[in-house]
Design a protein around this motif. Structure first.
Motif, short mmCIF file in Angstrom:
data_model
loop_
_atom_site.label_atom_id
_atom_site.label_comp_id
_atom_site.label_asym_id
_atom_site.label_seq_id
_atom_site.Cartn_x
_atom_site.Cartn_y
_atom_site.Cartn_z
N GLU A 19 10.19 0.28 11.03
CA GLU A 19 9.81 0.87 9.75
C GLU A 19 10.31 2.30 9.62
N ALA A 20 10.72 2.93 10.74
CA ALA A 20 11.28 4.28 10.70
C ALA A 20 12.77 4.26 10.37
N LEU A 21 13.37 3.09 10.33
CA LEU A 21 14.80 2.95 10.09
C LEU A 21 15.10 3.14 8.60
N ALA A 22 16.07 4.01 8.30
CA ALA A 22 16.49 4.15 6.91
C ALA A 22 17.07 2.82 6.43
N PRO A 23 16.75 2.40 5.22
CA PRO A 23 17.21 1.08 4.75
C PRO A 23 18.74 0.95 4.80
N GLU A 25 0.80 -1.22 0.00
CA GLU A 25 0.00 0.00 0.00
C GLU A 25 0.84 1.27 0.00
N GLY A 26 2.16 1.13 -0.15
CA GLY A 26 3.02 2.29 -0.35
C GLY A 26 3.50 3.01 0.88
N ARG A 27 3.37 2.39 2.06
CA ARG A 27 3.78 3.05 3.31
C ARG A 27 5.19 2.68 3.75
N LEU A 28 5.79 1.69 3.12
CA LEU A 28 7.10 1.20 3.56
C LEU A 28 8.09 1.25 2.41
N ALA A 29 9.14 2.06 2.58
CA ALA A 29 10.27 2.13 1.63
C ALA A 29 9.80 2.18 0.18
N ALA A 30 8.86 3.09 -0.09
CA ALA A 30 8.30 3.18 -1.44
C ALA A 30 9.36 3.54 -2.46
N ASP A 31 10.37 4.33 -2.06
CA ASP A 31 11.40 4.73 -3.02
C ASP A 31 12.25 3.53 -3.45
N VAL A 32 12.56 2.62 -2.52
CA VAL A 32 13.33 1.43 -2.88
C VAL A 32 12.50 0.53 -3.81
#
Length: 327
Positions: A229-233, A180-187
């Motif tokens: 989920e707030a952690l940068a990948p 649904e696009g809430r987690l690491a959408a850019d990756v």
């Protein structure tokens, strides 16, 4: 990312695909199709085990042909659904492709504990682990020869999730958030796959003593409040067997100190792909991951990491019985 029509699951036997896909289908209100169930039914009808059917399918293309056409037809129909299949990612283009992995002994333990039928039964943990490995390799070889695709290659997928320590509820939440696009959408949009890894199974490539900020209680506490989920990948390499840190030791350490079962990560290099310069992921791991480095990381975080074969043969090997000396 744009919400996609379907979610297709594949991955290790015993990784929790069935449990997770069933619940995600319920949560999203989608129909679920399980190719594994179909293969088990075919095996039972032929009075074979699942492994025997896999080995038979290497010689008889009709076994795969029937199932393949079914998947092609479903993919072409445009129906939004949840698909549990070790090859659906090859047939579905407009879908979130999820690959689930787990530590082999944990996978064997799960399979041994669940109710078994005539197509799939084991008498011991060792037998389960050995037969699961053989069945997986049979499938992998068959897919390479028949379709020219390698199911073990992580870049085939949009999302890879390690379920070794994560609960089904945690895995489901992360996958739905990604869908649904809430987690690491850019990756997911720009550089898939998104990795959701067990931090206790990721190897360091730098000495603990040289890393700054590992004991930053403020950062650890902030992360505890915000959640994984707030952690940068992290930036991660993969040898085909082991995951290792390219960049993000401080974040990985904080995740371990908080007891997180999953951390988000981006795949930098896989197997023969270069990490830096012309150094492949395999060569980088072999050069950087030494027994003393693994031992110090274990001691700092209270975990156990099996020493890779190259480290066991290396020059600074630890004594047998010390942390880091075995699985």
């Amino acid at each position: 990312m744009t919400v996609r029509q379907s979610i297709v699951f594949n991955g290790d036997l015993g990784s929790g695909k069935s449990t997770v896909s069933v619940e995600i289908a319920k949560r999203l209100g989608l129909r679920r199709v399980s190719v594994g169930d179909l293969y088990r039914q075919m095996a039972q009808e032929r009075q074979m085990t699942a492994l025997q059917l896999n080995l038979h399918a290497e010689l008889d293309q009709a076994v795969d042909g029937y199932v393949d056409q079914l998947q092609r037809d479903i993919a072409a129909s445009g129906e939004s659904l949840v698909m549990d299949s070790r090859l659906a990612w090859h047939f579905f283009t407009d879908a979130l492709k999820v690959h689930m992995i787990t530590e082999p002994a944990e996978a064997a333990r799960r399979v041994l504990l669940r109710p078994s039928g005539p197509a799939e039964s084991y008498t011991s943990l060792a037998e389960a682990e050995a037969k699961l490995r053989e069945r997986s390799e049979s499938e992998r070889n068959r897919f390479i020869l028949r379709y020219g695709v390698d199911k073990a290659r992580l870049r085939n997928y949009d999302l890879v999730c390690d379920t070794t320590r994560a609960s089904a509820a945690e895995v489901i939440t992360h996958i739905v958030d990604a869908y649904e696009g809430r987690l690491a959408a850019d990756v997911l949009r720009d550089a898939p796959p998104l990795l959701l890894l067990d931090p206790a199974r990721v190897y360091p490539t730098e000495d603990v003593a040289t890393l700054r900020g590992l004991d930053d209680a403020g950062f650890v506490g902030e992360l505890a409040a915000a959640g994984d989920e707030a952690l940068a990948p992290l930036r991660i390499g993969f040898t085909g067997e082991y995951f290792f840190v390219v960049d993000g030791h401080r974040r990985l350490s904080a995740a371990l100190r908080n007891g997180f079962p999953l951390v988000p990560a981006q795949l930098v290099a896989e197997v023969d792909e270069p990490v830096v310069g012309q150094t492949s992921a395999v060569d980088y791991f072999t050069t950087e991951v030494r027994p003393s480095l693994v031992h110090d990381w274990e001691a700092a975080h209270g975990i156990r990491l099996p020493l890779p074969a190259h480290a066991l043969l290396g020059g600074d090997a630890v004594l047998a019985g010390e942390p880091g000396a075995g699985a």
